[in-house]
Design a protein around this motif. Structure first.
Motif, PDB file in Angstrom:
ATOM      1  N   GLU A   1      33.894  37.991  52.148  1.00 36.28           N
ATOM      2  CA  GLU A   1      34.900  39.060  52.023  1.00 36.28           C
ATOM      3  C   GLU A   1      34.526  40.052  50.924  1.00 36.28           C
ATOM      4  O   GLU A   1      34.608  41.268  51.118  1.00 36.28           O
ATOM      5  CB  GLU A   1      36.287  38.475  51.768  1.00 36.28           C
ATOM      6  CG  GLU A   1      36.888  37.807  52.979  1.00 36.28           C
ATOM      7  CD  GLU A   1      36.993  38.713  54.197  1.00 36.28           C
ATOM      8  OE1 GLU A   1      37.392  39.889  54.053  1.00 36.28           O
ATOM      9  OE2 GLU A   1      36.665  38.249  55.303  1.00 36.28           O
ATOM     10  N   GLU A   2      34.126  39.543  49.760  1.00 35.06           N
ATOM     11  CA  GLU A   2      33.747  40.420  48.647  1.00 35.06           C
ATOM     12  C   GLU A   2      32.548  41.300  49.011  1.00 35.06           C
ATOM     13  O   GLU A   2      32.544  42.496  48.759  1.00 35.06           O
ATOM     14  CB  GLU A   2      33.415  39.587  47.404  1.00 35.06           C
ATOM     15  CG  GLU A   2      34.608  38.970  46.750  1.00 35.06           C
ATOM     16  CD  GLU A   2      34.230  37.943  45.674  1.00 35.06           C
ATOM     17  OE1 GLU A   2      33.007  37.786  45.384  1.00 35.06           O
ATOM     18  OE2 GLU A   2      35.150  37.303  45.132  1.00 35.06           O
ATOM     19  N   GLN A   3      31.545  40.688  49.618  1.00 34.74           N
ATOM     20  CA  GLN A   3      30.343  41.435  49.969  1.00 34.74           C
ATOM     21  C   GLN A   3      30.618  42.466  51.068  1.00 34.74           C
ATOM     22  O   GLN A   3      30.067  43.571  51.049  1.00 34.74           O
ATOM     23  CB  GLN A   3      29.220  40.479  50.398  1.00 34.74           C
ATOM     24  CG  GLN A   3      28.729  39.578  49.284  1.00 34.74           C
ATOM     25  CD  GLN A   3      28.258  40.361  48.076  1.00 34.74           C
ATOM     26  OE1 GLN A   3      27.444  41.280  48.194  1.00 34.74           O
ATOM     27  NE2 GLN A   3      28.773  40.018  46.917  1.00 34.74           N
ATOM     28  N   THR A   4      31.487  42.124  52.007  1.00 31.07           N
ATOM     29  CA  THR A   4      31.865  43.064  53.059  1.00 31.07           C
ATOM     30  C   THR A   4      32.557  44.279  52.461  1.00 31.07           C
ATOM     31  O   THR A   4      32.278  45.410  52.846  1.00 31.07           O
ATOM     32  CB  THR A   4      32.726  42.376  54.121  1.00 31.07           C
ATOM     33  OG1 THR A   4      31.975  41.319  54.702  1.00 31.07           O
ATOM     34  CG2 THR A   4      33.157  43.351  55.214  1.00 31.07           C
ATOM     35  N   GLN A   5      33.451  44.048  51.531  1.00 32.09           N
ATOM     36  CA  GLN A   5      34.134  45.162  50.855  1.00 32.09           C
ATOM     37  C   GLN A   5      33.126  46.049  50.144  1.00 32.09           C
ATOM     38  O   GLN A   5      33.215  47.281  50.208  1.00 32.09           O
ATOM     39  CB  GLN A   5      35.175  44.651  49.877  1.00 32.09           C
ATOM     40  CG  GLN A   5      36.392  44.069  50.551  1.00 32.09           C
ATOM     41  CD  GLN A   5      37.404  43.540  49.556  1.00 32.09           C
ATOM     42  OE1 GLN A   5      37.245  43.656  48.342  1.00 32.09           O
ATOM     43  NE2 GLN A   5      38.461  42.920  50.069  1.00 32.09           N
ATOM     44  N   ILE A   6      32.148  45.461  49.502  1.00 38.28           N
ATOM     45  CA  ILE A   6      31.134  46.222  48.763  1.00 38.28           C
ATOM     46  C   ILE A   6      30.317  47.089  49.703  1.00 38.28           C
ATOM     47  O   ILE A   6      30.121  48.278  49.469  1.00 38.28           O
ATOM     48  CB  ILE A   6      30.234  45.284  47.934  1.00 38.28           C
ATOM     49  CG1 ILE A   6      31.038  44.699  46.767  1.00 38.28           C
ATOM     50  CG2 ILE A   6      28.990  46.035  47.432  1.00 38.28           C
ATOM     51  CD1 ILE A   6      30.339  43.555  46.042  1.00 38.28           C
TER      52      ILE A   6
ATOM     53  N   GLY B   1      34.150  49.529  49.255  1.00 38.34           N
ATOM     54  CA  GLY B   1      35.302  49.069  48.484  1.00 38.34           C
ATOM     55  C   GLY B   1      34.863  48.354  47.225  1.00 38.34           C
ATOM     56  O   GLY B   1      33.682  48.234  46.932  1.00 38.34           O
ATOM     57  N   VAL B   2      35.828  47.885  46.451  1.00 38.19           N
ATOM     58  CA  VAL B   2      35.648  47.116  45.203  1.00 38.19           C
ATOM     59  C   VAL B   2      34.648  47.717  44.264  1.00 38.19           C
ATOM     60  O   VAL B   2      33.514  47.884  44.366  1.00 38.19           O
ATOM     61  CB  VAL B   2      35.312  45.638  45.495  1.00 38.19           C
ATOM     62  CG1 VAL B   2      35.114  44.870  44.206  1.00 38.19           C
ATOM     63  CG2 VAL B   2      36.397  44.980  46.305  1.00 38.19           C
TER      64      VAL B   2
END
Length: 182
Positions: A172-177, A181-182
């Motif tokens: 999820e974090e990497q997808t946002q990046i 995002g993030v």
């Protein structure tokens, strides 16, 4: 299928049934080229040329539980109906590569869906198979490689709840990046 991630699940499960020890899933989402490309590669038992020709036929399956096999034909159709392309190559004893490219702006473009959950489910349900998942955009990319996780975790299994929770958060974090995002 309603989401392309379900096609990925189906093809990856075919790889596992073909005794693959490593399944590589690559998703390239390019706004610049107006293409979404999905590739699933395995080191399973592979297929003969005749089997490769038959696998795109919805009335051919090697499974004994049903008389039709719609996974690959639907994957092919979904790509081609957007003006994209589909290719499958295989060698007996070496494995199979399935690749579908989609024109993203086409009216018949099927959504990718929750590819992260698909990858997590594949890992959870097949903890002895290695997966390499790469997701890229025009500007960024990330890779999750279960072989690296195994090296770090030692004797801890990949289907352990804490490991699966970390995998979910990482994806999820990497997808946002990669999508800005993030």
């Amino acid at each position: 299928m309603r989401e392309l991630s379900l096609n990925v699940m189906d093809v990856a499960q075919n790889s596992i049934r073909a005794e693959a020890k490593l399944v590589t899933i690559t998703v390239n989402d390019s706004d610049k080229d107006d293409l979404l490309t999905i590739s699933i590669e395995d080191d399973g038992c592979g297929m003969t040329e005749e089997q490769v020709n038959q696998v795109i036929d919805p009335f051919f399956t090697t499974r004994t539980t049903r008389k039709v096999g719609l996974g690959i034909p639907l994957f092919k159709l979904s790509a081609e109906q957007t003006g994209g392309s589909f290719d499958i190559k295989s060698q007996v004893g070496k494995g199979t590569v399935t690749k579908a490219s989609y024109v993203k702006s086409h009216v018949d473009m099927t959504p990718l869906g929750d590819i992260n959950s698909t990858v997590e489910i594949l890992i959870r349900c097949n903890p002895d198979t290695d997966f390499v998942f790469t997701h890229s955009t025009d500007k960024e990319s990330f890779t999750l490689d279960t072989r690296e996780l195994r090296e770090i975790l030692g004797d801890v299994r990949l289907d352990t709840p804490d490991v699966l929770e970390w995998i979910n958060q990482y994806l999820e974090e990497q997808t946002q990046i990669i999508f800005g995002g993030v």
